[in-house]
Design an enzyme around this catalytic site. Sequence first.
Site, short mmCIF file in Angstrom:
data_model
loop_
_atom_site.label_atom_id
_atom_site.label_comp_id
_atom_site.label_asym_id
_atom_site.label_seq_id
_atom_site.Cartn_x
_atom_site.Cartn_y
_atom_site.Cartn_z
N GLU A 59 -4.98 18.62 6.44
CA GLU A 59 -3.84 17.71 6.43
C GLU A 59 -2.77 18.21 5.45
OE1 GLU A 59 -5.51 13.42 7.56
OE2 GLU A 59 -5.93 13.90 5.49
N TRP A 109 0.81 -1.23 0.00
CA TRP A 109 0.00 0.00 0.00
C TRP A 109 0.84 1.27 0.00
CZ3 TRP A 109 -5.04 1.95 0.47
CH2 TRP A 109 -5.15 3.24 1.01
N GLN A 117 3.99 7.21 2.23
CA GLN A 117 3.30 6.45 3.26
C GLN A 117 3.11 5.04 2.74
OE1 GLN A 117 1.60 7.92 6.59
NE2 GLN A 117 3.71 8.39 6.09
N ARG A 136 -0.38 16.98 12.68
CA ARG A 136 0.47 16.12 11.83
C ARG A 136 0.93 16.76 10.53
NH1 ARG A 136 -4.68 13.83 12.07
NH2 ARG A 136 -5.88 13.93 10.13
N ASP A 196 0.14 9.13 0.87
CA ASP A 196 0.80 10.42 0.60
C ASP A 196 2.27 10.39 0.17
OD1 ASP A 196 -1.46 10.78 2.10
OD2 ASP A 196 -0.50 11.86 3.71
N TRP A 199 -9.11 9.07 -0.41
CA TRP A 199 -9.55 8.12 0.63
C TRP A 199 -10.94 7.56 0.32
CZ3 TRP A 199 -6.13 6.02 3.54
CH2 TRP A 199 -4.96 6.72 3.87
N PHE A 203 3.78 8.74 10.32
CA PHE A 203 2.87 9.42 9.40
C PHE A 203 3.64 10.42 8.53
CE2 PHE A 203 -1.74 8.88 11.17
CZ PHE A 203 -1.59 7.51 11.14
N SER A 204 2.87 11.17 7.74
CA SER A 204 3.47 12.00 6.70
C SER A 204 4.44 13.06 7.22
CB SER A 204 2.38 12.68 5.88
OG SER A 204 1.85 11.72 5.00
N TRP A 258 -4.34 0.09 3.98
CA TRP A 258 -3.60 0.91 4.95
C TRP A 258 -3.29 0.10 6.20
CZ3 TRP A 258 -3.77 3.05 9.83
CH2 TRP A 258 -2.99 4.20 10.03
C1 FRU Z 1 -3.33 12.10 4.59
C2 FRU Z 1 -3.02 11.39 5.90
C3 FRU Z 1 -2.06 12.23 6.72
C4 FRU Z 1 -1.40 11.22 7.57
C5 FRU Z 1 -1.31 10.03 6.67
C6 FRU Z 1 -1.44 8.70 7.34
O1 FRU Z 1 -3.68 11.27 3.56
O2 FRU Z 1 -4.20 11.13 6.59
O3 FRU Z 1 -2.68 13.28 7.42
O4 FRU Z 1 -0.16 11.66 8.02
O5 FRU Z 1 -2.33 10.17 5.70
O6 FRU Z 1 -1.11 7.65 6.50
#
Ligand code: FRU
Length: 493
Positions: free
Chosen positions: A221, A35, A54, A166, A38, A303, A97-98, A62
């Site tokens: 985000e 998978w 990611q 984040r 971002d 998403w 995360f990102s 995910w």
């Molecule tokens: C955006 C997000 C970010 C987060 C990441 C998690 O697509 O939700 O905010 O860091 O994906 O995988």
Amino acid sequence: MSDKLTKAREYEVKKEAMIPEEQRPLFHLTPRCGWMNDPNGFSKYNGKYHLFYQYYPYETVWGPMHWGHAESKDLITWEYLPCAMAPDGEADNFGCFSGSAIEMEDGRQLLVYTGVRKEEEEDGIVREYQTQCIAIGDGVNYEKYENNPVIGADSLPKGAGKFDFRDPKVWKENGKYYMVVGNKTEDKDGQILQYVSDDGIHWNYDKLVIKNNHRFGVMWECPDYFELDGKQVLLTSPQDMLPEELEFHNGNGTLCVIGELNKDGDFCEENCQAIDYGIDFYAPQTVLADDGRRLMIGWMQNWDTCGIRRDDFPWFGQMSFPREISLHNNKLIQKPAREIADYYGKRISRQNVLISDSASLSSIEGRCIDMTVNVRSSERTLSYNKFEIRFADNGKAYSTIEYDPVENIVKIDRKHSGSRRAIVHQRRCKVANNKGEITLRLILDRYSMELFINDGEQVMSMGVFTDVKAEGISFKANGEVLMDVTMHELEKK
Ligand code: FRU
């Protein structure tokens, strides 16, 4: 190296070897296996572009987030590097995360990311905490900082929420490091916070960059913040959007705020618009190229549409084609990175073709192409009320782009592409009124279509998962149009 990272690195090498090259797009980056969401750490380092992402290597859904890693000389041909980070630290036990990347003063590469930690509280409820962490490395191997997190809940300003905090984007300016981070306030509003550091390691809260004020979705985000053509631009990806005419759609969207910095360095907004008007685009990130171009890449997925997929593929998620961005009349302009021309194969060009009803043109076909179509009325007055391009067509499955010159609307449609899910298949976008003239540039790369309208005034992207042998392209007009087509086949070098 932790067991988790060793395991991921061993797994991805074995799994990658089992994925035939033809099953991936030619140029759009896909995860080494499993998978991808971002883009992270889109940056230049040691003379190459680096792109992290990611990543959950073990399944095509995910999962606990790792950072995948690839590098490229020209933004187009990517080579995988070993998985850069696994969720193996105390501050990121639930995921890395990102975040972003930058070269440090001493030549090492700094990764800045969100560590997610799960903790059971006194009331018995397990909560997720998000803090900003760093890792430092040489372009392949990274060591997480022993005192992570470098920005915790204690450095949040009043009213900021500690659960949604984040996606740091870092840059250097006047000898200092800065980063912007997305945050959801206690009263559930998106805002972007700025932090400052002398060394990239020790950070202090600097200022509030911008507040959503409950206009565009809720949480903001993946912010990015930079100067472009003399203006200041903020990109972000809001969650839980409500639709606004054809500018913004429901769900996860993208937002570009264009403005100026006043004498105190505060951001003054002038214009807000969507970044991509299609179905699949999210969380874009930019890098400044050595020649001054600002390049943007996004996750070519959304998403809400992850259910449209190929169950027979051991990878899921792809990046957009890298785009050069600029401003014109305070609006965002996007063009495919010019390096694409280095991958042009056969060129086919037809001028002044008169289309009434439906037509295909010999040799205009394919699933890896860069094709520009200019359409206009065949008379002084509007001589047609609809124009359509059909592509990825095998007689049964197909996708379309439709232009309505009366309403000035472009619609992309993958309803008949073979999808068996009731998930968004169509999207419309308002375009300039040019009295029936429009330029449509399509980049097809096996499993996607990116449409650049009128030299990049609008872009619409979507995944198209039709069998790759469906290569047919045809044109159709209600009425009569004149059309110029130039198509380049895209080939690996
Ligand atoms: C955006 C997000 C970010 C987060 C990441 C998690 O697509 O939700 O905010 O860091 O994906 O995988």
